[in-house]
Design a protein around this motif. Structure first.
Motif, PDB file in Angstrom:
ATOM      1  N   SER A 120       2.528   1.919   1.112  1.00  0.00           N
ATOM      2  CA  SER A 120       2.270   0.529   0.737  1.00  0.00           C
ATOM      3  C   SER A 120       0.921   0.038   1.269  1.00  0.00           C
ATOM      4  O   SER A 120       0.148  -0.600   0.554  1.00  0.00           O
ATOM      5  CB  SER A 120       3.410  -0.351   1.275  1.00  0.00           C
ATOM      6  OG  SER A 120       3.107  -1.709   1.159  1.00  0.00           O
ATOM      7  N   LYS A 175      -1.664   1.958   2.147  1.00  0.00           N
ATOM      8  CA  LYS A 175      -2.709   2.708   1.437  1.00  0.00           C
ATOM      9  C   LYS A 175      -2.949   2.137   0.052  1.00  0.00           C
ATOM     10  O   LYS A 175      -4.100   2.005  -0.381  1.00  0.00           O
ATOM     11  CB  LYS A 175      -2.339   4.186   1.345  1.00  0.00           C
ATOM     12  CG  LYS A 175      -2.485   4.929   2.651  1.00  0.00           C
ATOM     13  CD  LYS A 175      -2.002   6.359   2.532  1.00  0.00           C
ATOM     14  CE  LYS A 175      -2.032   7.039   3.890  1.00  0.00           C
ATOM     15  NZ  LYS A 175      -1.420   8.376   3.863  1.00  0.00           N
ATOM     16  N   GLU A 176      -1.880   1.806  -0.652  1.00  0.00           N
ATOM     17  CA  GLU A 176      -2.029   1.219  -1.990  1.00  0.00           C
ATOM     18  C   GLU A 176      -2.780  -0.102  -1.914  1.00  0.00           C
ATOM     19  O   GLU A 176      -3.662  -0.371  -2.730  1.00  0.00           O
ATOM     20  CB  GLU A 176      -0.660   1.016  -2.639  1.00  0.00           C
ATOM     21  CG  GLU A 176      -0.038   2.301  -3.123  1.00  0.00           C
ATOM     22  CD  GLU A 176       1.371   2.118  -3.681  1.00  0.00           C
ATOM     23  OE1 GLU A 176       1.934   0.994  -3.617  1.00  0.00           O
ATOM     24  OE2 GLU A 176       1.923   3.120  -4.164  1.00  0.00           O
ATOM     25  N   TRP A 177      -2.435  -0.944  -0.925  1.00  0.00           N
ATOM     26  CA  TRP A 177      -3.131  -2.221  -0.779  1.00  0.00           C
ATOM     27  C   TRP A 177      -4.624  -1.980  -0.517  1.00  0.00           C
ATOM     28  O   TRP A 177      -5.475  -2.624  -1.131  1.00  0.00           O
ATOM     29  CB  TRP A 177      -2.531  -3.067   0.350  1.00  0.00           C
ATOM     30  CG  TRP A 177      -3.173  -4.410   0.397  1.00  0.00           C
ATOM     31  CD1 TRP A 177      -2.740  -5.542  -0.212  1.00  0.00           C
ATOM     32  CD2 TRP A 177      -4.419  -4.749   1.042  1.00  0.00           C
ATOM     33  NE1 TRP A 177      -3.629  -6.568   0.015  1.00  0.00           N
ATOM     34  CE2 TRP A 177      -4.664  -6.111   0.775  1.00  0.00           C
ATOM     35  CE3 TRP A 177      -5.336  -4.051   1.811  1.00  0.00           C
ATOM     36  CZ2 TRP A 177      -5.791  -6.775   1.254  1.00  0.00           C
ATOM     37  CZ3 TRP A 177      -6.460  -4.711   2.284  1.00  0.00           C
ATOM     38  CH2 TRP A 177      -6.683  -6.055   2.004  1.00  0.00           C
ATOM     39  N   ARG A 237      -6.510   0.648  -1.284  1.00  0.00           N
ATOM     40  CA  ARG A 237      -7.190   1.178  -2.482  1.00  0.00           C
ATOM     41  C   ARG A 237      -7.420   0.095  -3.530  1.00  0.00           C
ATOM     42  O   ARG A 237      -8.436   0.096  -4.213  1.00  0.00           O
ATOM     43  CB  ARG A 237      -6.394   2.334  -3.055  1.00  0.00           C
ATOM     44  CG  ARG A 237      -6.490   3.580  -2.183  1.00  0.00           C
ATOM     45  CD  ARG A 237      -5.795   4.775  -2.808  1.00  0.00           C
ATOM     46  NE  ARG A 237      -5.926   5.936  -1.955  1.00  0.00           N
ATOM     47  CZ  ARG A 237      -4.905   6.602  -1.410  1.00  0.00           C
ATOM     48  NH1 ARG A 237      -3.662   6.220  -1.641  1.00  0.00           N
ATOM     49  NH2 ARG A 237      -5.119   7.641  -0.642  1.00  0.00           N
ATOM     50  N   GLU A 238      -6.488  -0.832  -3.647  1.00  0.00           N
ATOM     51  CA  GLU A 238      -6.618  -1.916  -4.620  1.00  0.00           C
ATOM     52  C   GLU A 238      -7.605  -3.000  -4.175  1.00  0.00           C
ATOM     53  O   GLU A 238      -8.142  -3.723  -5.005  1.00  0.00           O
ATOM     54  CB  GLU A 238      -5.260  -2.574  -4.877  1.00  0.00           C
ATOM     55  CG  GLU A 238      -4.300  -1.683  -5.620  1.00  0.00           C
ATOM     56  CD  GLU A 238      -2.893  -2.256  -5.691  1.00  0.00           C
ATOM     57  OE1 GLU A 238      -2.678  -3.422  -5.274  1.00  0.00           O
ATOM     58  OE2 GLU A 238      -2.003  -1.535  -6.169  1.00  0.00           O
TER      59      GLU A 238
END
Length: 121
Positions: free
Chosen positions: A109, A111-113, A115-116
């Protein structure tokens, strides 16, 4: 906006680092030393009138791990969240049990934040 460091909270933040919860230690072990996609995180960081669990200045990202004591401080946490966001910070919150029982999911979660949002930091 410049992030305010409150030197009056330095001793308390040092105390909190020594008294970290298991969930905080588990998460810290995964994000310290630029392990989280090369970003530098600090723990128990004084910002304004608060001490946040984890902070990455480059991303303007605060990560909070809420234990059972937060169940009784919902209104206080809400005000804190709004105040931190008013300083142009983004706040990610995870439950203590979530970090302990699903650390990999929490890391995904985060990491996704990153990257976005890393290009807008």
């Amino acid at each position: 906006m410049k992030i305010q460091y409150n030197p009056k909270l330095k001793n308390l933040s040092a105390k909190l680092r020594k008294e970290s919860t298991l969930a905080e230690v588990l998460l810290w072990n995964e994000i310290k030393g630029k392990k989280m996609l090369g970003y530098d995180f600090h723990r128990q960081r004084p910002i304004g009138h608060y001490i946040v669990d984890f902070f990455c200045n480059k991303l303007k990202l605060v990560i909070e791990v809420d234990g059972v004591t937060h169940n009784y401080k919902l209104e206080e946490d809400k005000k804190r969240h709004v105040k931190l966001e008013s300083m142009t910070l983004k706040v990610l919150r995870y439950q203590d049990s979530e970090v302990r029982n699903n650390l990999e999911g929490v890391l995904i979660s985060i990491k996704e934040w990153i990257r976005e949002n890393e290009d807008s930091s």
